[in-house]
Enzyme design. Structure first.
Site, short mmCIF file in Angstrom:
data_model
loop_
_atom_site.label_atom_id
_atom_site.label_comp_id
_atom_site.label_asym_id
_atom_site.label_seq_id
_atom_site.Cartn_x
_atom_site.Cartn_y
_atom_site.Cartn_z
N GLU A 91 0.83 -1.20 0.00
CA GLU A 91 0.00 0.00 0.00
C GLU A 91 0.87 1.25 0.00
OE1 GLU A 91 -4.09 -1.41 2.15
OE2 GLU A 91 -2.44 -0.90 3.45
N CYS A 104 3.31 8.52 1.34
CA CYS A 104 3.85 7.55 2.30
C CYS A 104 4.06 6.24 1.53
CB CYS A 104 2.83 7.39 3.42
SG CYS A 104 3.27 6.14 4.61
N CYS A 111 6.35 -7.07 7.17
CA CYS A 111 7.45 -6.57 8.02
C CYS A 111 7.77 -7.60 9.09
CB CYS A 111 7.04 -5.26 8.70
SG CYS A 111 8.37 -4.51 9.66
N CYS A 115 5.92 -4.86 15.60
CA CYS A 115 5.43 -3.84 16.54
C CYS A 115 3.96 -4.16 16.84
CB CYS A 115 5.57 -2.44 15.96
SG CYS A 115 7.27 -2.06 15.51
N CYS A 118 0.79 -2.35 15.17
CA CYS A 118 0.86 -2.15 13.72
C CYS A 118 0.18 -3.29 12.95
CB CYS A 118 2.33 -2.06 13.33
SG CYS A 118 2.57 -1.99 11.56
N LEU A 215 9.29 5.87 18.57
CA LEU A 215 9.75 5.62 19.95
C LEU A 215 8.65 4.95 20.80
CD1 LEU A 215 12.10 6.04 21.94
CD2 LEU A 215 11.08 8.23 22.54
N CYS A 333 -1.56 5.97 10.47
CA CYS A 333 -0.39 5.36 11.08
C CYS A 333 -0.73 4.01 11.71
CB CYS A 333 0.11 6.33 12.13
SG CYS A 333 1.49 5.73 13.04
#
Ligand code: SF4
Length: 346
Positions: A91, A104, A111, A115, A118, A215, A333
């Site tokens: 995407e 973006c 991935c 995380c 996500c 972070l 996000c």
């Protein structure tokens, strides 16, 4: 073997053209057709002789991803579900903001960093994108924008860019080269979850761009919960590496902090964050968590967000509250998962 044009630096194209027995200026003509006129079909490059056009068709080719779905948010954000030549899905997201258009882009199919906030992480890592699969997202976005100008590129889509180091760095070189896409380094941001050896390597390449670090907690044990990379690369080591990075490069580092209800916006989180950022020349972007199906985290209320941001205001660094864009189409996000969304505006 035929070569992908969108993965060649000008010097590589020039060498290939010389190898064909042609003059160097022909390479510049080809680059003009591709990057200024946005023509990739050699048959249409009318300033070249027919013989050369035929030769080029045998030696080079361009593959752009296929747009499978365009989803348009009520705030104007557009999410593109793209299919690559091996049917892999990624995407990219176009975010308009006045005269600014930010793209973006993805750097991997899935991935490996896992995380916990996500949606991409749920896919696992399928493969790295090739250089041309990164630059071709930009080419496609420029075509999609038509008269409007693409102003900024952020590597914040699917994937950890520093886990695909060589292809991403080459793509950035092509994006910045004035004979190719000609983007200023300050218009390109690479976002990382904190892959320490690669951040150090990045500083040594001499290539300029903005660096953002996701972070999300300055407390080691908490960061380990939401970002397992922290068990390998601790936040204290990350900080040392970033201070070193800042010393070697010209731009301030941006920290991204996704605010999650009852998790990372309490008093102890504020204290730890102030301690962590206090002596680094940096910017802090805070953004509220966007809920994702099957993930346990919750979005904080406006009041909780305000309280957290106010308590951070003693920080001398610039703090920006980035409004989520495209949350209604899962383009915000942490929401990219390369899946079809039904009932979207086409
Ligand atoms: S936030 Fe980025 S690094 Fe972490 S799993 Fe998602 S895509 Fe990977």
């Amino acid at each position: 073997m035929a070569k992908q044009v969108l993965e060649l630096l000008p010097e590589e194209l020039i060498q290939s053209i010389l190898d064909l027995g042609e003059k160097k200026f022909r390479a510049k003509q080809i680059l003009n057709w591709i990057y200024l006129k946005k023509i990739t079909n050699f048959a249409e490059m009318t300033s070249l002789s027919e013989t050369l056009r035929l030769k080029l068709q045998n030696q080079f080719y361009t593959t752009l991803p296929t747009v499978i779905q365009r989803s348009i948010s009520i705030d104007g954000t557009k999410k593109y579900l793209l299919s690559l030549s091996d049917e892999s899905k990624i995407e990219m997201v176009l975010i308009p903001n006045g005269k600014k258009n930010t793209l973006c882009i993805s750097s991997q199919v899935g991935c490996a960093r896992n995380c916990q906030f996500c949606a991409t992480a749920k896919l696992g890592l399928k493969r790295n994108l090739e250089t041309y699969e990164i630059t071709s997202q930009v080419f496609l976005a420029i075509q999609e924008l038509g008269e409007d100008k693409l102003t900024n590129i952020v590597f914040m889509g699917m994937g950890e860019p520093l886990d695909n180091f060589d292809n991403v760095i080459k793509a950035i070189r092509i994006l910045q080269d004035d004979l190719c896409f000609n983007f200023s380094p300050r218009r390109i941001t690479l976002s990382t979850s904190g892959v320490i050896p690669q951040i150090a390597k990045l500083a040594d390449t001499g290539i300029k761009m903005k660096l953002a670090v996701s972070l999300n907690s300055a407390i080691q044990t908490k960061r380990e919960i939401i970002m397992p990379i922290s068990t390998t690369y601790s936040i204290s080591e990350l900080k040392k590496t970033l201070i070193d990075f800042r010393r070697k490069t010209s731009y301030r580092i941006t920290f991204e902090y996704v605010m999650i209800k009852d998790f990372n916006i309490g008093n102890e989180d504020v204290k730890a964050l102030l301690r962590f950022l206090g002596d680094i020349s940096c910017k802090l972007n805070v953004i509220k968590w966007n809920e994702v199906d099957d993930l346990p985290y919750k979005t904080p209320s406006d009041k909780e967000i305000e309280k957290f941001i106010n308590s951070m205001s003693v920080l001398s660094s610039a703090i920006t509250y980035r409004k989520s864009r495209g949350a209604d189409i899962d383009a915000a996000c942490g929401q990219l998962a390369a899946k079809y969304i039904h009932n979207v505006k086409e």
